[in-house]
Design a protein around this motif. Structure first.
Motif, PDB file in Angstrom:
ATOM      1  N   LEU A  40      89.004  12.146 -38.805  1.00 45.76           N
ATOM      2  CA  LEU A  40      89.268  10.707 -38.895  1.00 45.76           C
ATOM      3  C   LEU A  40      88.399   9.932 -37.908  1.00 45.76           C
ATOM      4  CD1 LEU A  40      93.168  10.798 -39.135  1.00 45.76           C
ATOM      5  CD2 LEU A  40      91.606  10.057 -40.955  1.00 45.76           C
ATOM      6  N   ALA A  41      88.332  10.430 -36.676  1.00 42.65           N
ATOM      7  CA  ALA A  41      87.564   9.737 -35.648  1.00 42.65           C
ATOM      8  C   ALA A  41      86.071   9.769 -35.968  1.00 42.65           C
ATOM      9  CB  ALA A  41      87.829  10.368 -34.283  1.00 42.65           C
ATOM     10  N   TYR A  42      85.594  10.897 -36.484  1.00 40.84           N
ATOM     11  CA  TYR A  42      84.164  10.999 -36.805  1.00 40.84           C
ATOM     12  C   TYR A  42      83.807  10.058 -37.949  1.00 40.84           C
ATOM     13  CZ  TYR A  42      79.574  13.176 -37.301  1.00 40.84           C
ATOM     14  OH  TYR A  42      78.220  13.395 -37.331  1.00 40.84           O
ATOM     15  N   GLU A  43      84.707   9.940 -38.926  1.00 43.22           N
ATOM     16  CA  GLU A  43      84.471   9.012 -40.024  1.00 43.22           C
ATOM     17  C   GLU A  43      84.491   7.569 -39.522  1.00 43.22           C
ATOM     18  OE1 GLU A  43      86.453   7.881 -44.359  1.00 43.22           O
ATOM     19  OE2 GLU A  43      86.541   9.945 -43.625  1.00 43.22           O
ATOM     20  N   ALA A  44      85.304   7.316 -38.505  1.00 51.99           N
ATOM     21  CA  ALA A  44      85.446   5.956 -37.987  1.00 51.99           C
ATOM     22  C   ALA A  44      84.269   5.536 -37.119  1.00 51.99           C
ATOM     23  CB  ALA A  44      86.745   5.832 -37.194  1.00 51.99           C
ATOM     24  N   ILE A  45      83.842   6.430 -36.214  1.00 52.35           N
ATOM     25  CA  ILE A  45      82.847   5.997 -35.219  1.00 52.35           C
ATOM     26  C   ILE A  45      81.605   6.879 -35.158  1.00 52.35           C
ATOM     27  CG2 ILE A  45      84.565   4.828 -33.799  1.00 52.35           C
ATOM     28  CD1 ILE A  45      84.577   7.244 -31.924  1.00 52.35           C
ATOM     29  N   GLY A  46      81.536   7.916 -35.995  1.00 53.13           N
ATOM     30  CA  GLY A  46      80.328   8.721 -36.088  1.00 53.13           C
ATOM     31  C   GLY A  46      79.880   9.306 -34.764  1.00 53.13           C
ATOM     32  N   ASP A  47      78.597   9.074 -34.425  1.00 48.60           N
ATOM     33  CA  ASP A  47      78.020   9.682 -33.232  1.00 48.60           C
ATOM     34  C   ASP A  47      78.491   9.052 -31.925  1.00 48.60           C
ATOM     35  OD1 ASP A  47      76.675  11.505 -34.750  1.00 48.60           O
ATOM     36  OD2 ASP A  47      74.793  10.386 -34.809  1.00 48.60           O
ATOM     37  N   GLN A  48      79.375   8.050 -31.995  1.00 50.81           N
ATOM     38  CA  GLN A  48      80.038   7.568 -30.778  1.00 50.81           C
ATOM     39  C   GLN A  48      81.075   8.593 -30.312  1.00 50.81           C
ATOM     40  OE1 GLN A  48      80.390   3.275 -32.768  1.00 50.81           O
ATOM     41  NE2 GLN A  48      81.642   3.453 -30.909  1.00 50.81           N
ATOM     42  N   LEU A  49      81.363   9.559 -31.160  1.00 54.05           N
ATOM     43  CA  LEU A  49      82.355  10.597 -30.861  1.00 54.05           C
ATOM     44  C   LEU A  49      81.671  11.861 -30.367  1.00 54.05           C
ATOM     45  CD1 LEU A  49      85.403  11.543 -31.150  1.00 54.05           C
ATOM     46  CD2 LEU A  49      84.677  12.529 -33.333  1.00 54.05           C
ATOM     47  N   THR A  50      82.199  12.415 -29.278  1.00 53.28           N
ATOM     48  CA  THR A  50      81.778  13.730 -28.815  1.00 53.28           C
ATOM     49  C   THR A  50      82.941  14.694 -29.011  1.00 53.28           C
ATOM     50  OG1 THR A  50      80.281  12.819 -27.140  1.00 53.28           O
ATOM     51  CG2 THR A  50      80.958  15.104 -26.870  1.00 53.28           C
ATOM     52  N   PRO A  51      82.886  15.573 -30.028  1.00 54.92           N
ATOM     53  CA  PRO A  51      83.943  16.568 -30.209  1.00 54.92           C
ATOM     54  C   PRO A  51      83.779  17.656 -29.151  1.00 54.92           C
ATOM     55  CG  PRO A  51      82.639  16.241 -32.215  1.00 54.92           C
ATOM     56  CD  PRO A  51      81.876  15.659 -31.083  1.00 54.92           C
ATOM     57  N   VAL A  52      84.827  17.916 -28.402  1.00 59.59           N
ATOM     58  CA  VAL A  52      84.778  18.906 -27.329  1.00 59.59           C
ATOM     59  C   VAL A  52      85.775  20.026 -27.618  1.00 59.59           C
ATOM     60  CG1 VAL A  52      85.118  19.332 -24.872  1.00 59.59           C
ATOM     61  CG2 VAL A  52      84.066  17.201 -25.630  1.00 59.59           C
ATOM     62  N   TYR A  53      85.239  21.215 -27.777  1.00 59.22           N
ATOM     63  CA  TYR A  53      86.087  22.401 -27.926  1.00 59.22           C
ATOM     64  C   TYR A  53      86.038  23.167 -26.610  1.00 59.22           C
ATOM     65  CZ  TYR A  53      87.429  27.180 -29.096  1.00 59.22           C
ATOM     66  OH  TYR A  53      88.004  28.423 -29.092  1.00 59.22           O
ATOM     67  N   VAL A  54      87.186  23.348 -25.994  1.00 54.83           N
ATOM     68  CA  VAL A  54      87.268  24.070 -24.727  1.00 54.83           C
ATOM     69  C   VAL A  54      87.698  25.511 -24.997  1.00 54.83           C
ATOM     70  CG1 VAL A  54      88.340  24.178 -22.454  1.00 54.83           C
ATOM     71  CG2 VAL A  54      87.851  21.960 -23.485  1.00 54.83           C
ATOM     72  N   ASP A  55      86.809  26.447 -24.710  1.00 53.64           N
ATOM     73  CA  ASP A  55      87.146  27.862 -24.840  1.00 53.64           C
ATOM     74  C   ASP A  55      87.902  28.261 -23.579  1.00 53.64           C
ATOM     75  OD1 ASP A  55      87.380  30.557 -25.152  1.00 53.64           O
ATOM     76  OD2 ASP A  55      85.257  30.930 -25.582  1.00 53.64           O
ATOM     77  N   THR A  56      89.224  28.262 -23.691  1.00 57.67           N
ATOM     78  CA  THR A  56      90.096  28.525 -22.543  1.00 57.67           C
ATOM     79  C   THR A  56      90.282  30.010 -22.265  1.00 57.67           C
ATOM     80  OG1 THR A  56      92.096  28.607 -23.906  1.00 57.67           O
ATOM     81  CG2 THR A  56      91.393  26.433 -23.093  1.00 57.67           C
ATOM     82  N   GLY A  57      89.862  30.845 -23.225  1.00 58.14           N
ATOM     83  CA  GLY A  57      90.178  32.264 -23.125  1.00 58.14           C
ATOM     84  C   GLY A  57      91.558  32.565 -23.662  1.00 58.14           C
ATOM     85  N   LEU A  58      92.240  31.526 -24.186  1.00 58.11           N
ATOM     86  CA  LEU A  58      93.617  31.668 -24.661  1.00 58.11           C
ATOM     87  C   LEU A  58      93.720  31.414 -26.162  1.00 58.11           C
ATOM     88  CD1 LEU A  58      95.217  29.562 -21.768  1.00 58.11           C
ATOM     89  CD2 LEU A  58      95.129  32.065 -21.907  1.00 58.11           C
ATOM     90  N   MET A  59      92.570  31.459 -26.859  1.00 60.52           N
ATOM     91  CA  MET A  59      92.538  31.088 -28.264  1.00 60.52           C
ATOM     92  C   MET A  59      92.657  32.299 -29.180  1.00 60.52           C
ATOM     93  SD  MET A  59      92.285  28.007 -27.498  1.00 60.52           S
ATOM     94  CE  MET A  59      92.097  27.180 -29.073  1.00 60.52           C
TER      95      MET A  59
END
Length: 305
Positions: A40-59
């Protein structure tokens, strides 16, 4: 039930209006909630969005590679390797609520670090309605609700699916044409495998839980559970070969539910249960026994912590 098509249009407009010309970070975990929020956010604001995936070691097993593949179309996707920092922060912590608070704060600190590099002023999260109800009711704190630290260095937090139940989020995922591996994926706790390990969170216990969860998900796919997983609940005696061992006890849980607020333990046939225990104990020499949880919610919660 939500009108998914209308919801998407309204949510996109609301995100665009709230964020404006600023940059935002999305707390992306790969679950359906955060994935829908990200789409939803990417459709709304495109490259203004930085998707951050945190590899916690708990996934989940293979989660990081799956994230890279599924969300490769988001050009600014960032994968943060934070395993060591999370395990260090959790060292010695045994209380379930303290675990959630520690993980929640560590998440926010990771996002703040990324936000400074991207000048992001907004944090987008996949908080859904049951998360808020359970946190406000004291059942448990969620890392993206009750587990937030007091000071959060963002101008605002955007939660586009905060008023939806899980089945409604899935409807929105389908309306967004997200892959089935996302839209139909079983729920996974925000704090990850930390709440499927009773007591202190250690790399060894998490690895046992990760592998056992993978077995359970594979073996129970035909049952179509709302949620199915394994948890490391303690140690007990067993026999491996000709030797007596003191190994991990793994509890298997599989439930049926509509929205996660209540749930019923699934009735699994004996052959399936035996196949699960055989794989878990056979594939990990440090597991001494496997048990099956028959408790409904209430009185139990779905997760163990």
């Amino acid at each position: 039930m939500v009108d998914a098509e209308s919801f998407v249009a309204e949510a996109v407009d609301e995100i665009r209006a709230e964020v404006g010309d600023e940059h935002a970070i999305i707390a992306l975990s790969g679950g359906v909630d955060s994935s829908v929020a990200a789409a939803l956010a990417y459709e709304a604001i495109g490259d203004q969005l930085t998707p951050v995936y945190v590899d916690t070691g708990l996934m989940r097993k293979g989660e990081t590679d799956q994230i890279r593949e599924t969300f490769s179309y988001m050009r600014s996707l960032e994968v943060v390797e934070a395993r060591e920092r999370f395990f260090e922060a959790l060292s010695g912590v045994t209380d379930p609520e303290e675990k959630r608070a520690v993980i929640g704060e560590q998440f926010i600190r990771e996002f703040e670090r990324e936000a400074k590099e991207t000048d992001a002023e907004y944090l987008v999260q996949g908080t859904i309605y049951p998360d808020r109800i359970e946190s406000e009711g004291g059942i448990k704190s969620h890392h993206n609700v009750g587990g937030l630290p007091d000071a959060v260095d963002f101008e605002g937090i955007v939660e586009p699916v905060r008023d939806l139940y899980k089945d409604e989020v899935r409807e929105v995922a389908r309306a967004l044409d997200l892959e089935e591996i996302i839209s139909e994926r079983m729920p996974f706790p925000g704090p990850g495998l930390a709440v499927r390990v009773l007591g202190e969170v250690t790399p060894e216990k998490v690895e046992v839980a990760r592998d056992a969860c993978h077995v359970v998900e594979e073996e129970l796919e035909e049952y179509d559970p709302w949620q199915a997983f394994a948890a490391v609940v303690g140690k007990g005696t067993g026999v491996k070969g000709d030797n007596r061992v003191h190994g991990w006890i793994v509890a298997v849980r599989s439930v049926e539910s509509r929205d996660g607020m209540t749930a019923r333990a699934q009735e699994l046939d004996w052959e399936t249960l035996q196949r699960i225990q055989s794989r878990i104990t056979g594939e990990n020499e440090n597991v001494a026994r496997v048990v099956y949880d028959v408790t409904h919610k209430p009185p139990a919660t779905i997760e163990y912590e």
